[in-house]
Design an enzyme around this catalytic site. Sequence first.
Site, short mmCIF file in Angstrom:
data_model
loop_
_atom_site.label_atom_id
_atom_site.label_comp_id
_atom_site.label_asym_id
_atom_site.label_seq_id
_atom_site.Cartn_x
_atom_site.Cartn_y
_atom_site.Cartn_z
CG ASP A 20 -2.11 0.95 1.15
OD1 ASP A 20 -2.47 1.48 0.13
OD2 ASP A 20 -2.67 1.20 2.09
CG ASN A 22 1.96 1.62 -5.25
OD1 ASN A 22 2.61 1.31 -4.53
ND2 ASN A 22 1.37 0.70 -6.09
CG HIS A 37 -0.57 2.40 -9.51
ND1 HIS A 37 -0.82 1.92 -7.93
CD2 HIS A 37 -1.26 3.10 -9.71
CE1 HIS A 37 -1.78 2.41 -7.61
NE2 HIS A 37 -2.35 3.25 -8.35
CD GLU A 67 -13.64 -4.68 -0.95
OE1 GLU A 67 -12.47 -5.22 -0.98
OE2 GLU A 67 -14.68 -5.41 -0.66
CG LEU A 131 8.57 -17.52 -3.92
CD1 LEU A 131 8.54 -17.60 -2.17
CD2 LEU A 131 9.17 -16.32 -4.41
C1 IPE Z 1 -5.98 -2.54 -0.26
O1 IPE Z 1 -5.08 -1.41 -0.50
C2 IPE Z 1 -5.57 -3.48 -1.42
C3 IPE Z 1 -4.18 -3.60 -2.10
C4 IPE Z 1 -3.19 -3.03 -1.37
C5 IPE Z 1 -4.05 -4.22 -3.50
P1 IPE Z 1 -5.97 0.14 -0.23
O2 IPE Z 1 -5.32 1.31 -0.62
O3 IPE Z 1 -7.28 0.05 -1.73
O4 IPE Z 1 -7.07 -0.28 0.81
P2 IPE Z 1 -8.00 0.94 1.68
O5 IPE Z 1 -9.12 0.98 0.69
O6 IPE Z 1 -7.18 1.96 1.84
O7 IPE Z 1 -8.45 0.14 3.06
C1 IPE Z 2 -1.73 0.37 -3.40
O1 IPE Z 2 -1.36 1.65 -3.29
C2 IPE Z 2 -1.80 -0.15 -4.59
C3 IPE Z 2 -3.26 -0.50 -4.97
C4 IPE Z 2 -4.23 -0.80 -4.20
C5 IPE Z 2 -3.47 -1.06 -6.46
P1 IPE Z 2 -2.52 2.74 -3.34
O2 IPE Z 2 -2.88 2.92 -4.77
O3 IPE Z 2 -3.66 2.25 -2.37
O4 IPE Z 2 -1.92 3.94 -2.58
P2 IPE Z 2 -2.36 4.90 -1.65
O5 IPE Z 2 -2.85 4.30 -0.29
O6 IPE Z 2 -3.67 5.67 -2.41
O7 IPE Z 2 -1.24 5.92 -1.31
MG MG Z 3 -3.93 2.49 -0.48
#
Ligand code: IPE
Ligand code: IPE
Ligand code: MG
Length: 238
Positions: A20, A22, A37, A67, A131
């Site tokens: 999480d 990105n 990403h 989601e 792995l």
């Molecule tokens: C959860 O991350 C899904 C992934 C890391 C792929 P999100 O960033 O979407 O989660 P919430 O919505 O903030 O809980």
């Molecule tokens: C996780 O990073 C990647 C995916 C859920 C695909 P986010 O895109 O959720 O990054 P933040 O949470 O918005 O910083």
């Molecule tokens: Mg996120």
Amino acid sequence: MAKDDESRISIPKHIAIIMDGNGRWAKKRMLPRVAGHVRGVKRVKEIVEHCANIGVDYLTLFAFGRENWQRPEEEVSFLMKLLYEQLEKEFTKLHEQGVKIRFIGDKTRLSSKINSKIFELEQLTLNNSRLHLNVALDYSGMYDITQAINKLLVEKVTHVTESDFEKYLLTYPDPHPDLLIRTSGEARMSNFMLWQIAYSECYFTSVFWPDFKTHELDVAIKWFNTRERRYGKISEQL
Ligand code: IPE
Ligand code: IPE
Ligand code: MG
């Protein structure tokens, strides 16, 4: 990880990661979210290779949650394009590294192009064992449990034990994660492996995923080694 550390430290058999941060990584640099990403993909490759090198047996990466379909259309289509590109050009390299890949999730919402690529890669790497890599795509922990129940209903089963039930989960026959990592400072599960994390050690770091280099994984593993896994017992019984 330094060689002398490796001999003293116990490596978790199964590591699961909620990758999480990105978007926030990119925002901090005044870049578009998608730049985060792209950088995140780089980290995925390094972490997979590192896990294979240090002897992790199972790695489960949360790449795209159910989601996440609710994000702006441009971001979702960018992510799908990025995914397809990686499936095309990079994942065959994983085959050469002896990685067995499996994609877990609903997948019915993924394009047929992506689904056929996924199938191809799973077949290609089926007999690898260095792995075991699970990529959670269109995944939801609640879906995982519900699809297991539905399979049991089809079989007209009237009673199950926990170990019977597990056989129907998408992660079967993998052991449960020993270490669960979530980057970016969030301390929630966001519908990740709900059943399987019953006794996982959970490591939360404020580091954004695009900054999660192999050293960060070593830090997490060292932290894991400081935990006492009691499974309900008391220290003196261990
Ligand atoms: C959860 O991350 C899904 C992934 C890391 C792929 P999100 O960033 O979407 O989660 P919430 O919505 O903030 O809980
Ligand atoms: C996780 O990073 C990647 C995916 C859920 C695909 P986010 O895109 O959720 O990054 P933040 O949470 O918005 O910083
Ligand atoms: Mg996120």
